[in-house]
Design a protein around this motif. Structure first.
Motif, short mmCIF file in Angstrom:
data_model
loop_
_atom_site.label_atom_id
_atom_site.label_comp_id
_atom_site.label_asym_id
_atom_site.label_seq_id
_atom_site.Cartn_x
_atom_site.Cartn_y
_atom_site.Cartn_z
N CYS A 63 0.84 -1.18 0.00
CA CYS A 63 0.00 0.00 0.00
C CYS A 63 0.89 1.25 0.00
CB CYS A 63 -0.91 -0.02 1.22
SG CYS A 63 -1.86 1.48 1.42
N CYS A 81 0.04 4.08 0.82
CA CYS A 81 -0.36 5.00 1.88
C CYS A 81 0.21 4.57 3.23
CB CYS A 81 -1.90 5.07 1.93
SG CYS A 81 -2.52 6.30 3.06
N CYS A 82 -0.05 3.33 3.62
CA CYS A 82 0.39 2.89 4.95
C CYS A 82 1.61 1.98 4.88
CB CYS A 82 -0.75 2.19 5.69
SG CYS A 82 -1.24 0.62 4.97
N CYS A 120 -4.48 -0.29 0.00
CA CYS A 120 -5.16 -1.39 0.66
C CYS A 120 -6.61 -0.94 0.92
CB CYS A 120 -4.44 -1.75 1.96
SG CYS A 120 -4.59 -0.52 3.27
N CYS A 126 -7.00 1.99 3.46
CA CYS A 126 -6.58 3.29 2.97
C CYS A 126 -7.48 3.80 1.86
CB CYS A 126 -5.13 3.23 2.50
SG CYS A 126 -3.97 2.99 3.87
ZN LIG Z 1 -2.90 1.09 3.38
#
Ligand SMILES: [Zn+2]
Length: 99
Positions: A6, A8-9, A75, A78
């Motif tokens: 992911c 983002c995370c 994911c 997110c």
């Molecule tokens: Zn994520």
């Protein structure tokens, strides 16, 4: 097998048990005469493409300033977060509760 994380995370996305989501964004300089002229929008986009093709040979930095295309893998968690607040706005909670 290709593994995705992911963007983002940073978590690894297990594609056998969860869905990977892709966010694609375009950020480009608005033309001055674009507002209120939606009928000709397709022409304007064509003009931008022509312009970018020509500038490709001239100055890559200028090209980046006018047009950016980015792509992110997300994911499911997110994805939800992104859809709730796509622009990462701060303190948007109050406006949501009013709606
Ligand atoms: Zn994520």
């Amino acid at each position: 097998m290709i593994h995705f994380t992911c963007d983002c995370c940073g978590r690894a996305i297990n594609q056998t048990s969860e869905t990977r989501y892709v966010v694609r964004m375009e950020v480009y300089a608005a033309l001055d005469d674009e507002a209120g002229n939606t009928a000709e929008e397709a022409d304007h986009l064509g003009e931008i493409e022509d312009l970018l093709e020509r500038m490709d040979d001239i100055d890559a930095d200028l090209d980046e300033a006018l047009y950016r295309h980015v792509r992110y893998d997300l994911c499911p968690d997110c994805r939800e977060r992104f859809l709730r607040n796509p622009l990462g706005r701060v303190a948007s909670r109050t406006s949501y509760s009013e709606n």
